[in-house]
Design a protein around this motif. Structure first.
Motif, PDB file in Angstrom:
ATOM      1  N   ASN A   1       0.681  -1.552   0.011  1.00  0.00           N
ATOM      2  CA  ASN A   1      -0.206  -0.049  -0.098  1.00  0.00           C
ATOM      3  C   ASN A   1       0.806   1.184  -0.120  1.00  0.00           C
ATOM      4  O   ASN A   1       0.413   2.291  -0.445  1.00  0.00           O
ATOM      5  CB  ASN A   1      -0.885   0.030   1.149  1.00  0.00           C
ATOM      6  CG  ASN A   1      -1.922  -0.772   1.244  1.00  0.00           C
ATOM      7  OD1 ASN A   1      -2.340  -1.577  -0.067  1.00  0.00           O
ATOM      8  ND2 ASN A   1      -2.754  -1.142   2.232  1.00  0.00           N
TER       9      ASN A   1
ATOM     10  N   THR B   1     -11.535  -1.094  -8.146  1.00  0.00           N
ATOM     11  CA  THR B   1     -11.422  -2.767  -7.989  1.00  0.00           C
ATOM     12  C   THR B   1     -12.737  -3.244  -8.501  1.00  0.00           C
ATOM     13  O   THR B   1     -13.975  -2.998  -8.158  1.00  0.00           O
ATOM     14  CB  THR B   1     -11.216  -2.861  -6.278  1.00  0.00           C
ATOM     15  OG1 THR B   1     -10.220  -2.183  -5.926  1.00  0.00           O
ATOM     16  CG2 THR B   1     -11.197  -4.273  -6.151  1.00  0.00           C
TER      17      THR B   1
ATOM     18  N   ASP C   1      -9.616   0.301  -2.788  1.00  0.00           N
ATOM     19  CA  ASP C   1      -9.905  -0.750  -2.182  1.00  0.00           C
ATOM     20  C   ASP C   1     -11.117  -1.314  -1.902  1.00  0.00           C
ATOM     21  O   ASP C   1     -12.036  -0.508  -1.342  1.00  0.00           O
ATOM     22  CB  ASP C   1      -8.762  -1.066  -1.138  1.00  0.00           C
ATOM     23  CG  ASP C   1      -7.315  -1.131  -1.410  1.00  0.00           C
ATOM     24  OD1 ASP C   1      -6.954  -1.581  -2.432  1.00  0.00           O
ATOM     25  OD2 ASP C   1      -6.514  -0.621  -0.634  1.00  0.00           O
TER      26      ASP C   1
END
Length: 466
Positions: free
Chosen positions: A171, A183, A323
């Motif tokens: 990250n 995502t 994410d």
């Protein structure tokens, strides 16, 4: 002791060297144990293991309670053996049939004071001594068993440290710029492993999947990553580098001191078992399956909570920016109480320790082929179940509990370092004093009241404006 019918002479006719030698041995062993626990406590404090140190204090409390029970039984035994009842009252609710040990073959210790009245003792001296030994076995086995299970679980969680380091590296390392900004939910590893589809049939499939998942790879890196990110986004959004692994470890160590203790309700369970352990009922055999059923139910529930988190995201989104984020909530747990899981695990550990302690006690006290022990197939099944519970709980259920119960609405006080906890408690106490002074001297309603930060009995940290 007089009236007990024991062989041998009184203490006044025992050689002094025997008395001195026996006292020396007991004192030396007691001091060695006390010093050992003292140095272990100093070591834990030196290593800043406050939670483990408090667990050690809890163990010492249990040993103190054991010593008090032992002292009480020893002091009162001469009075107990003189409580006489009619012989007919002692022929019911027996653990073994009278055919295996007729009353007329009782030891001389059951005659004497009560025999002169054509009665029998309510609890003979030998039975009292055996009960004393059973309580000793139970307390020691429970403490050792709980410590062993918890330490294995903690070591299992330490293996997740490499996942934490890997996530931080991915990250915030040089590869962050190469990661996609969007995502695709159904291509995410966490969703692919946990999402079981739509409709009612998916509910059955999800529970079956959760049941079998606890036996292999109960927690994967994809699970850990998704739950970690969900926790940080809900409670630590301003600190994306939050060390979730250390937090989980500290939270489990805090819970550890609750597991090693013996709550009064557990002693009630012991008394009920002793009452219902009747010949022909085979209660000791069926009781071995109670912790197994509870453990499988707890493990399945914890796995299903992870599945529910994946289901929620997969049903609402096709793609998300950044994410994937799961939504922690108490609604995923039984009665909206994540802390209920710990109480069930505590009972499971105690009951399994009870099973082991009872088997060892019967083996040592009465022999392997005693009528209380039961048939050989029963013994083998009980021991196999006990070992299976220990392995599954320490390697799967306990780590699952440590991770999944962080998916509740509230965080635990372990989220703060120890010095921060002390500072917050001190600040909260000062705020309470100011609040009480303000109420005492104010004449009208106040508009601004201090912010209170408290930790309740379950370890949750809460804040309120009053």
């Amino acid at each position: 002791m007089g009236g007990c019918g024991d062989e041998g002479t009184s203490l006044v006719y025992t050689p002094t060297w025997v008395v001195a030698a026996v006292c020396t041995i007991f004192v030396a062993v007691s001091l060695a144990l006390e010093r050992g626990l003292h140095h272990l406590g100093k070591y834990l404090k030196r290593k800043n293991q406050k939670s483990l140190y408090e667990a050690l204090l809890k163990v010492q409390e249990e040993l103190m309670l054991l010593g008090f029970i032992s002292l009480l039984l020893t002091v009162s035994q001469s009075l107990i053996v003189k409580i006489c009842v009619n012989p007919d009252a002692m022929t019911h609710f027996l653990p073994c049939s009278l055919s295996t040990h007729p009353l007329e073959e009782e030891e001389p210790s059951t005659i004497g004071y009560c025999g002169a009245k054509n009665k029998v003792p309510l609890l003979p001296f030998e039975a009292l001594h055996q009960l004393h030994n059973f309580i000793f076995f139970l307390a020691i086995v429970h403490v050792v068993y709980s410590v062993l299970t918890s330490l294995i679980g903690i070591e299992k969680i330490r293996e997740w440290k490499k996942w934490e380091e890997s996530i931080v590296q991915e990250n915030f390392g040089s590869q962050q710029a190469l990661r996609p900004m969007v995502t695709h939910v159904h291509q995410n590893e966490f969703i692919k492993k946990r999402f079981t589809g739509f409709g009612k049939s998916s509910i059955i499939v999800s529970w079956l999947q959760a049941f079998f998942k606890q036996f292999y790879a109960s927690v994967t890196k994809a699970d850990y990553t998704a739950l970690r990110h969900g926790f940080i986004m809900m409670h630590c959004r301003g600190n994306p580098k939050f060390n979730f692994h250390n937090y989980v470890l500290r939270a489990l160590e805090d819970d550890f001191k609750k597991v090693v203790g013996i709550h009064w309700s557990l002693w009630v369970f012991v008394v009920i078992f002793l009452l219902l352990n009747i010949d022909g009922w085979h209660l000791y055999f069926w009781l071995a399956f109670l912790p197994l059923v509870l453990l499988l139910a707890v493990g399945t529930k914890l796995e299903h909570v992870i599945t529910q988190l994946a289901q929620e995201v997969a049903e609402k989104h096709v793609a998300v920016e950044g994410d994937l984020v799961v939504q922690p909530s108490d609604d995923h747990f039984w009665f909206n109480r994540p802390q209920l899981i710990l109480k069930l695990i505590h009972f499971i550990l105690f009951q399994n320790a009870f099973e082991i302690a009872f088997t060892l006690w019967v083996w040592v006290q009465f022999g392997f082929r005693s009528c209380i022990m039961g048939r050989l197939p029963y013994i083998i099944v009980r021991l196999v179940v006990a070992v299976f519970i220990q392995v599954l709980c320490s390697h799967s259920t306990l780590p699952l509990y440590a991770l999944v119960t962080q998916m509740g609405t509230h965080f635990k006080k372990a989220i703060f370092d120890e010095h921060v906890q002390v500072s917050l408690v001190g600040w909260a106490q000062k705020a309470k004093k100011k609040k009480s002074l303000a109420r005492r001297y104010s004449q009208g309603g106040s508009t601004d009241a201090p912010l209170e930060i408290q930790t309740d009995s379950t370890g949750k940290a809460t804040s309120s404006q009053t």
